[in-house]
Scaffold this active site. Structure first.
Site, mmCIF file in Angstrom:
data_model
loop_
_atom_site.group_PDB
_atom_site.id
_atom_site.type_symbol
_atom_site.label_atom_id
_atom_site.label_comp_id
_atom_site.label_asym_id
_atom_site.label_seq_id
_atom_site.Cartn_x
_atom_site.Cartn_y
_atom_site.Cartn_z
ATOM 1 C CB ALA A 124 -0.903 0.019 1.234
ATOM 2 C CD GLU A 165 0.843 2.003 3.821
ATOM 3 O OE1 GLU A 165 1.434 3.090 3.668
ATOM 4 O OE2 GLU A 165 1.422 0.900 3.724
ATOM 5 C CD GLU A 168 8.267 3.158 4.844
ATOM 6 O OE1 GLU A 168 7.561 2.517 5.633
ATOM 7 O OE2 GLU A 168 7.788 3.849 3.917
HETATM 8 N N1 B3K Z 1 5.994 3.812 1.447
HETATM 9 C C1 B3K Z 1 5.447 2.723 0.676
HETATM 10 C C2 B3K Z 1 6.479 1.932 -0.052
HETATM 11 C C3 B3K Z 1 6.885 2.505 -1.345
HETATM 12 C C4 B3K Z 1 7.779 1.562 -2.110
HETATM 13 C C5 B3K Z 1 8.335 2.196 -3.330
HETATM 14 N N2 B3K Z 1 9.108 1.278 -4.118
HETATM 15 C C6 B3K Z 1 4.618 1.813 1.518
HETATM 16 C C7 B3K Z 1 4.922 1.814 2.975
HETATM 17 O O1 B3K Z 1 5.981 1.471 3.423
HETATM 18 O O2 B3K Z 1 4.072 2.205 3.723
HETATM 19 ZN ZN ZN Z 2 5.714 2.429 5.274
#
Ligand code: B3K
Ligand code: ZN
Length: 886
Positions: free
Chosen positions: A271, A307, A329
């Site tokens: 997501a 998210e 992250e």
């Molecule tokens: N931030 C996105 C991941 C994006 C990946 C790009 N290749 C999802 C997450 O970690 O929430």
């Molecule tokens: Zn993330």
């Protein structure tokens, strides 16, 4: 996708070379007119020189395969031939004052199979911009520190796309001539372009409302394919729980008037946290008992929360550059893990986190793809969305919290939100808040971000009966990783306890405790290479319980006898370590058996272990989910990782199968009795208690079938035919798949016939078959690639069939003739022309190739070299194979 061969690789991007952009974009206005093959994008940027940049520098905007139509600087046309290529726009001498740049580009979303930028999933228009997808929509400063206020006007055919969504709040909408209509969205919060999103389509939706702690009413919407609205309710509940939790635990209130989620079937990952408009892989939204397993429900709860939590950790405070990826992250994974722990069993949650960490991050850290949690160079940033950045990144936050304690942790977070809100921050900015809140110097702790590799923690204990002391000697060492031959000692929080022979916890008494947290919480710090701790008043020889809750992501080397392990399994007050003791015991047995089998001898077994396991399973009524974890032995990949070199996957498979068979034979009917006892005809509920009961019941059946395949398969077949819910159906089918019986094929056929029109269910069918540990499986997988339900253009299908084979079938992927390696290499090459990110991800299945025995090692190398030698590779695949072979 372009036909031209890829240009020579660019030099790597380096953290040390970061400098601020020379221009700022104060506001962006996008006018997007959707069309299947000719979408028109007009972008109007309000720019000005950045006081922190170089005065008079050229303005260099990123592009990706763009077709520009016109460009105007302060309304004066620019000569496109002079300023633009598909991948760049350069204005050599921009004004030294605020100015506007208007650019028009034309996109073909139907031809976009990379699923980056603007593309179509089914008949829905959607976007994916992180990390560098926005440049495939228009020319821009595609870097996370370029934050701007976006206003977006979307126009589309009203019948084709009645729903038009973007970030922020809805401002205006209306009809247009020719059956078209438009909507305008405005996001008041400055954001980097990777958080931009747009959706257009004929979607169904469910709505709800959330009242924030300060009384603001937020409109919540989840958009799905029409007809699937009833499957979105669990996701909505999860969202509401997450919103409440973030207010309660972190004091974070939601900030826009609406929060929308859209689920699409074609998505490169789980997501995406676009501001106010999360876009999801529909796998992490859609769930009803007929289609989803308990595992799917957990996945939905976790990803929806993850998210949502990004709204503060990632969006309000974003990353200065992509090296800081773990800033959003690792922290957000930690937050979602804690959220899930609060919703379900904390111990089971922790076990699940550690299983994932060991299965995906430890091998990465031990192989050629090892990298820092904060890398200092990259060729292709999309290849750094790794277990190291995410899961090890989360472990760092957990360690920080253990070291400084609850209050200093939450005060530090509050400081971080206050100080960096609306900014693009670094990991240093983040850690400085905790140094301040705790009054500690965290410079040594910071090494966790800058040093790759999994540390080994060695512990040796000695009991002095006369002095009634127990001396614990701790030491640490981190093996070299690519480019980092010498490692420094890390600061490790080591949560520990001592268990007496009577099974009682022994109080930890020391002469000179280093910190009050030692006596109070049993959290000891190892900062140097070695530390000796002497415990007093120890009445009898204790068994040490180390790294409770897995307080440091290390590999623990401790001398524990089989009796010690049995004692910990039965009596440790830390449930994680009770589980760990069982895993350690099983691992030892399996490693010994692997060596014996390799030497042509019979595998090893210890009935006392089976007995202990049986007792825990039978006593599992209090926390069945936990007991189920006990019943699940370490995987073949776990054993391979612990063996570390000269790995023979066939011997490991036989060792594991033999242990399960022996346990099953010694427990026999006792497993069935637990299975029967846990049978329930209560209506289905996905709640944690019911799911826990199902997981223990199904674990018992699976273990039972290991030693009694005919009887076990009969019971599984009955469970399958009953089809009470998808969890029990899938568990039964999975047990059936482990044994080559006639029922297996019958069940597989009937499953497909019942669910052929449900892609997410067919995915489960693909995965189960891809993981059957038999020589014929490769032929089966190849045959399944021709099934009408399979497609290389859908990432879920590829992951379900191809990645499940590469990562979930060690004897198949590592077949001694190299056929598994060749199949994955060939598939990755085909995939690279369609979707480079998914192709590169698939190839990471080779990350442990150097640890194999010599024959397979050579075959794996050959397969990797065959990919590397291909003349037309995406930067994504080129980067992975180059690093894997280096
Ligand atoms: N931030 C996105 C991941 C994006 C990946 C790009 N290749 C999802 C997450 O970690 O929430
Ligand atoms: Zn993330």
């Amino acid at each position: 996708m372009s036909d031209k061969p890829e240009a020579a690789p660019n030099p790597p991007v380096r953290l040390a070379e970061y400098r601020p952009a020379d221009y700022l974009i104060d506001a962006v206005r996008l006018d997007i007119s959707l069309d299947r093959v000719a979408t028109r994008v007009v972008s109007r940027l309000e720019l000005r020189p950045n006081p922190a940049g170089i005065a008079g520098a050229p303005l260099i905007l990123d592009g990706g395969d763009l077709r520009p139509f016109r460009a105007l600087l302060d309304n004066q046309a620019l000569d496109l031939a002079e300023v633009a290529t598909p991948d760049r726009m350069i204005i050599a001498h921009p004004p030294a004052r605020p100015f506007t740049l208007e650019v028009e580009t034309l996109l073909d979303p139907s031809a976009n199979t990379r699923l980056e930028g603007l593309y179509r999933s089914g008949s829905t228009y959607c976007t994916q911009c992180e990390a560098e997808g926005f440049r495939r929509i228009t020319y821009y400063l595609d870097r996370p520190d370029a934050m701007s206020v976006f206003t977006v006007r979307i126009e589309a055919d009203k019948e084709e796309a009645p729903v038009l969504l973007s970030n922020g709040n809805p401002m205006e909408k209306g009809d247009l001539p020719g059956g078209r209509h438009y909507a305008v969205w405005h996001d008041p919060f400055p954001k980097p372009c990777y958080l931009f999103a747009l959706v257009g389509g004929d979607l169904g939706s469910i709505e709800d409302e959330f009242e924030t702690v300060s009384g603001r009413k937020i409109k919540l919407g989840i958009y799905v394919e029409k007809g699937k609205e009833h499957r979105a309710h669990y996701a909505m509940e999860s969202l509401i729980h997450a919103m409440r939790w973030d207010e309660f635990v972190y004091g974070r209130e939601y900030d826009l008037d609406v929060f929308n989620i859209v689920a699409v079937p074609d998505f490169n990952m789980g997501a995406m946290e676009n501001k106010g408009l999360n876009i999801f892989n529909d796998k992490y939204i859609l769930a009803i008992q007929e289609t989803a397993t308990d595992g799917d429900y957990v996945g939905i709860e976790t990803v929806v929360a993850h998210e949502y939590f990004h709204n503060w950790t990632g969006n309000r405070i974003t990353c200065r550059d992509w090296f800081q990826l773990c800033l959003k992250e690792g922290l957000t994974v930690y937050r979602d893990q804690e959220f899930s722990a609060d919703q379900r069993s904390r111990a089971v949650g922790r076990i699940a986190n550690v299983r994932t960490l060991r299965a995906s991050q430890f091998p990465e850290d031990a192989g050629p793809l090892a990298h820092n949690v904060r890398p200092d160079a990259y060729n292709e940033i999309n290849n750094f969305y790794t277990a190291t950045v995410y899961e090890k990144g989360a472990e760092i936050i957990r360690m920080l919290r253990a070291l400084i304690g609850h209050d200093a942790y939450h005060n530090g977070m509050a400081l971080y939100f206050e100080r960096f809100d609306g900014k693009a921050a670094t990991v240093e900015d983040f850690i400085s808040c905790f140094a301040e809140s705790s009054g500690r110097d965290l410079s040594q702790f910071f090494l966790w971000y800058n040093q790759a590799g999994t540390p080994r923690l060695k512990a040796r204990g000695a009991y002095d009966a006369a002095a009634r002391t127990y001396t614990l000697d701790l030491s640490q060492e981190t093996p070299p990783t690519p480019g980092q031959p010498d490692k420094k000692p890390l600061l490790m929080p080591i949560r520990l306890g001592l268990i007496g022979q009577d099974g009682q916890e022994i109080p930890l008494v020391q002469d000179n405790p280093t910190s009050p947290r030692e006596a109070e919480f049993g959290i000891f710090e190892l900062a140097g290479t070695e530390r000796r701790i002497v415990f007093k008043d120890v009445p009898s020889k204790p068994v040490p319980s180390l790294l409770r809750r897995f307080s440091t992501p290390a590999i623990l080397d401790v001398e524990l006898s089989e009796d010690d392990l049995l004692l910990l399994m039965a009596h440790d007050t830390d449930p994680f370590n009770r589980w760990q003791a069982a895993q350690t015991f099983a691992t030892r047995l399996m490693i010994r058996s692997t060596t014996l089998i390799h030497a042509g001898e019979l595998p090893d077994f210890n009935p006392a272990f089976a007995e202990a396991l049986g007792a825990l399973i039978e006593a599992g009524a209090a926390d069945p989910a936990f007991a189920a974890q006990m019943a699940m032995l370490p995987s073949e990949s776990d054993i391979a990782r612990d063996i570390g070199s000269d790995v023979d996957p066939d011997a490991i498979f036989m060792a594991r199968r033999s242990l399960r068979t022996e346990i099953s034979k010694s427990l026999g009917a006792r497993l069935l009795a637990v299975y029967e006892r846990l049978t329930s005809d209560a209506p289905f509920s996905p709640d944690a208690a019911s799911a826990g009961r199902r997981s223990l019941r199904n674990a018992c059946l699976d273990l039972y079938a290991a030693g009694a395949p005919a009887d076990g398969s009969d019971i599984a077949m009955r469970q399958f035919q009953l089809g009470a819910n998808m969890t029990d159906t899938m568990a039964a089918l999975s047990t059936l798949c482990a044994h080559a019986t006639p029922q297996r094929e019958r069940a597989l056929d009937s499953f497909f016939r019942s669910h052929a029109e449900e892609p997410l269910i067919v995915d489960k069918w693909f995965s189960l078959q891809a993981m059957i540990p038999e020589l014929e499986t490769l032929a089966r997988v190849k045959r399944l690639t021709h099934n009408h339900a399979f497609s290389l253009t859908n990432p879920n299908r590829v992951r379900a069939l191809i990645s499940a084979f590469a990562n979930g079938n060690p004897t198949g992927f590592n077949a001694a003739d190299g056929a598994g390696y060749r199949f994955i290499a060939e598939t990755a090459l085909k995939l690279d022309e369609i979707n480079p990110q998914v192709a590169a991800r698939l190839l990471s299945a080779f990350r442990s190739w150097r640890n194999l025995e010599s024959g397979r090692r050579q075959l794996a190398r050959d397969a990797l070299e065959s990919v590397a030698g291909h003349e037309k590779l995406s930067p994504d695949v080129r980067d992975i194979v180059a690093r894997a072979l280096a």
